[in-house]
Design an enzyme around this catalytic site. Structure first.
Site, short mmCIF file in Angstrom:
data_model
loop_
_atom_site.label_atom_id
_atom_site.label_comp_id
_atom_site.label_asym_id
_atom_site.label_seq_id
_atom_site.Cartn_x
_atom_site.Cartn_y
_atom_site.Cartn_z
N GLY A 75 -13.23 20.47 100.13
CA GLY A 75 -12.75 21.31 101.80
C GLY A 75 -14.23 21.18 102.38
CG ASP A 76 -16.66 19.50 104.97
OD1 ASP A 76 -18.27 20.59 103.97
OD2 ASP A 76 -17.12 18.94 106.30
CB SER A 77 -15.48 23.89 107.92
OG SER A 77 -14.31 24.16 107.47
CE LYS A 88 -18.16 20.22 101.13
NZ LYS A 88 -18.33 21.15 101.92
N GLY A 120 -11.02 19.87 107.20
CA GLY A 120 -10.55 19.17 105.88
C GLY A 120 -10.56 19.63 104.66
#
Length: 208
Positions: A72-74, A55, A109
């Site tokens: 960011g990522d979850s 991203k 992340g």
């Protein structure tokens, strides 16, 4: 110092605003499922780190940057299985029935790219994980009512801790901001690797 957030997540934006940072919002347009499928198999921390990096890197070159780009990522992990956004009400409902009274891991992340002065520099990343325990006495009616709000359809694990889902969570072990999807303490640590203090990002007055 400007922070460019490669995410349209309302929760990430609210978290940054609450700690005095008004980021420049950017939509990465990354197809998360395609990126994940191309890289499989990965464990939870590896997956969210990969997507956070994808991203952040996707927005490089799309605008004039003078600051840091954050992606960011979850993902939510239960019994070794990873869950992203459910999208569909029936999927969210099934997940809640499976996770009530249980404890899972929420992995978030982060990928931070140095783009100060309009020049692409180095990048660093990290993952923050928190254990989430759901109340054991959640009724089917409560699940149906929550799913009907639409909130759990577009969040990892089908729950939030900062909105309507909060009363259904009985315990958090670890960084609570990791559950929201953006660990400000980790971002501070990542900035320090560039010799940049966190307070240099302050550009708004937190609302009390």
């Amino acid at each position: 110092m400007r922070l460019y957030l490669a995410s349209t997540s309302p929760a990430r934006l609210a978290t940054l605003r609450a700690v005095g940072v008004e980021p420049v919002l950017l939509s990465s347009g990354v197809d998360e499922e395609a990126v994940a499928a191309a890289a499989a198999p990965l464990d939870g921390p590896q997956l969210v780190q990969l997507l956070a990096r994808a991203k952040a890197e996707a927005v490089v070159g799309t605008s004039e940057f003078d600051g840091f780009i954050l992606g960011g990522d979850s993902a939510f992990e239960l019994d070794g299985q990873l869950f992203g956004k459910p999208h569909l009400p029936e999927v969210a409902r099934d997940r809640w029935r499976a996770q009530r009274g249980r404890t899972g891991l929420l992995h978030s992340g982060h990928w931070l790219i140095d783009h100060r002065g309009g020049v692409l520099g180095d990048a660093v990343g990290g993952v923050s994980t928190a254990a989430v325990t759901f109340a054991s006495d959640i009724t089917d009616d409560e699940i149906d009512a929550y799913v009907a709000t639409g909130e759990p359809l577009q969040v990892a694990g089908a729950f939030t801790i900062d909105s309507l889902g909060a009363p259904l969570i009985s315990r958090i072990d670890g960084d609570p901001h990791a559950v929201v999807g953006l660990s400000v303490s980790l971002v501070r640590t990542l900035l320090m690797q560039f010799g940049v203090p966190w307070h240099s990002l302050w550009n708004r007055q937190p609302q009390h």
